[in-house]
Design an enzyme around this catalytic site. Structure first.
Site, short mmCIF file in Angstrom:
data_model
loop_
_atom_site.label_atom_id
_atom_site.label_comp_id
_atom_site.label_asym_id
_atom_site.label_seq_id
_atom_site.Cartn_x
_atom_site.Cartn_y
_atom_site.Cartn_z
N LYS A 96 0.79 -1.23 0.00
CA LYS A 96 0.00 0.00 0.00
C LYS A 96 0.83 1.29 0.00
O LYS A 96 0.42 2.30 -0.55
CB LYS A 96 -0.94 0.04 1.22
CG LYS A 96 -1.98 -1.07 1.25
CD LYS A 96 -3.21 -0.67 0.53
CE LYS A 96 -4.41 -1.57 0.65
NZ LYS A 96 -4.29 -2.92 1.11
N GLU A 118 -9.82 6.32 2.92
CA GLU A 118 -10.68 5.27 3.47
C GLU A 118 -9.79 4.08 3.78
O GLU A 118 -8.70 3.96 3.23
CB GLU A 118 -11.73 4.87 2.43
CG GLU A 118 -11.28 3.81 1.41
CD GLU A 118 -10.13 4.24 0.49
OE1 GLU A 118 -9.92 5.47 0.33
OE2 GLU A 118 -9.42 3.37 -0.04
N SER A 385 1.68 -9.76 -0.97
CA SER A 385 1.27 -8.36 -0.87
C SER A 385 1.44 -7.75 0.51
O SER A 385 1.63 -6.54 0.64
CB SER A 385 -0.17 -8.19 -1.34
OG SER A 385 -1.04 -9.04 -0.63
C1 LIG Z 1 -5.27 -3.94 0.86
C2 LIG Z 1 -4.60 -5.22 0.67
C3 LIG Z 1 -4.93 -6.07 -0.41
C4 LIG Z 1 -6.08 -5.78 -1.35
O1 LIG Z 1 -5.98 -4.62 -2.07
P1 LIG Z 1 -5.59 -4.60 -3.61
O2 LIG Z 1 -5.84 -3.21 -3.99
O3 LIG Z 1 -6.47 -5.58 -4.32
O4 LIG Z 1 -4.16 -4.98 -3.69
C5 LIG Z 1 -4.19 -7.21 -0.59
N1 LIG Z 1 -3.19 -7.54 0.24
C6 LIG Z 1 -2.86 -6.78 1.30
C7 LIG Z 1 -1.75 -7.21 2.19
C8 LIG Z 1 -3.54 -5.59 1.54
O5 LIG Z 1 -3.20 -4.84 2.59
#
Ligand SMILES: *Cc1c(COP(=O)(O)O)cnc(C)c1O
Length: 404
Positions: A96, A118, A385
């Site tokens: 993020k 948000e 992610s």
């Molecule tokens: C917010 C988040 C997501 C989902 O958001 P995307 O915009 O689809 O990437 C996925 N993995 C993690 C660790 C997140 O914090």
């Protein structure tokens, strides 16, 4: 028809990805979005802006992130060789911050003194509160009351970073309502305020801009795999909430036709009305929060309830570029249920010593299924992610019942 080989050039100047995307907003925001689009275009072409962004991505956020061979997990599954793109090692624990940093720098260029955002799982709120602190800007984060409960740690982190967290009690009390409140705030305070939207969603230019700030994930992964394996991977896998981490990884590979790509949505309790957040499984075309895309709605067009064990995937609409990539057939979309995600969470923790976010665990669940069907000389890159620190209590409820 738009072909996969031209899709990397999208969106068009009005923010359309084929028949998806656009900007469906109240009159008061049209001017602000126009200014944002123009400033973004200028910043993108400004070598000084890009150099400062790259410096902070490196020195403040910790890029580049490793491309890590998950040897024990690959061996256990007995098929493809699996690499993890370690976005979990970034400052604040997820991808993020790539986007939050880029946008706060734009806000500064625009002369805005106040930041709003948000947040669902709280990761985007934490990333935003972090960059707002770094740049000395006032910060307000909207968060659904239910999400505040299930992600309490992140609420505390935001407050310690000096942000104000405003709980949203409307509707289902999760991400969709938080976005509504943020949009309402923005309409009211648009002169002083920049809205840092947290995924590849919303009206143009957000889906394009958020994607571009996350492209660094795929650009690095492409370079790293060419050094390590002297070839491109056979498959890329990423979880899809709004779709920002997935599009960041996928985009630099779109024209590599032999690289298969799979986005994994939240299957929740299974594909039944109100029990999941897999927009490509039984969703419809519609407009939500400024963009035309696939979403979960009933026959009257009312947005349906969604469910996922992971707050960050629990959203009724998917980013418009993913709708386009699904429609064109370039990217395949599958889903993982809560139970499958939790099993993958456990597997990665125990075999690799890496506790993943529950969102990420949906991508890992797909890899759990597909890797054993592939041969040992095939390569999968999965976007890790985020890290699972924020999820340990939630996961323990299911995986360590003796703890609760
Ligand atoms: C917010 C988040 C997501 C989902 O958001 P995307 O915009 O689809 O990437 C996925 N993995 C993690 C660790 C997140 O914090």
């Amino acid at each position: 028809m738009t072909t996969a080989t031209t899709s990397a050039a999208l969106p068009d100047e009005n923010g359309h990805f084929g028949s998806f995307g656009g900007a469906f907003v109240p009159e008061t925001l049209v001017k602000a979005l126009g200014e944002l689009t123009a400033e973004y275009k200028a910043a993108k072409a400004d070598p000084e802006f890009q150099a400062e962004l790259n410096r902070l991505l490196s020195e403040f956020c910790g890029r580049e992130t490793p491309l890590y061979p998950a040897e024990r997990w690959s061996e256990k599954l007995g098929g493809a060789k699996i690499y993890l793109k370690r976005e979990d090692l970034l400052h604040t624990g997820a991808h993020k911050i790539n986007n939050a940093l880029g946008q706060v720098m734009l806000a500064k260029r625009l002369g805005k003194k106040r930041i709003i955002a948000e947040t669902g799982a709280g990761q985007h709120g934490v990333a935003t509160a972090t960059v707002a602190a770094r740049f000395g800007l006032e910060c307000v984060v909207y968060m659904g009351a239910i999400d505040m409960e299930r992600q309490h740690l992140n609420v505390v982190r935001m407050r310690l970073l000096g942000a104000e967290v405003r709980g949203v009690e409307a509707g289902q009390k999760t991400l969709k309502e938080a976005v509504n409140e943020a949009l309402r705030d923005w309409v009211t305070n648009v002169r002083s305020t920049h809205y840092i939207l947290g995924s590849a969603l919303g009206p143009h230019p957000y889906p394009m801009m958020v994607r571009d700030f996350h492209r660094v994930i795929g650009v690095e992964a492409r370079k790293q795999i060419l050094i390590k394996e002297e070839r491109l991977p056979d498959m890329l896998v990423a979880c899809v909430g709004g779709g920002s981490n997935a599009i960041g990884l996928f985009h630099p590979f779109l024209e590599d036709e032999d690289v298969k790509m799979v986005g994994v949505e939240a299957g929740g309790h299974g594909i039944r009305h109100g029990e999941h957040a897999a927009r490509f499984q039984g969703g419809k075309l519609g407009v939500l929060q400024g963009t035309k895309t696939w979403l979960l709605a009933d026959d009257d067009g009312q947005i349906e309830l969604t469910h996922s064990v992971s707050a960050g995937l629990d959203y009724a609409a998917v980013g418009p570029e993913h709708a386009f990539l699904q429609d064109s057939g370039r990217v395949e979309y599958d889903y993982a249920t809560d139970d499958e995600a939790l099993a993958a969470f456990k597997a990665l923790s125990e075999t690799e010593g890496i506790i993943p976010a529950l969102e990420t665990s949906h991508a890992l669940a797909y890899v759990n299924k597909v890797a054993p069907t592939m041969s040992k000389d095939q390569i999968i890159i999965v976007n890790l992610s985020g890290r699972g620190d924020k999820d340990v209590e939630q996961a323990a409820k299911y995986l360590l019942p003796e703890e609760g």
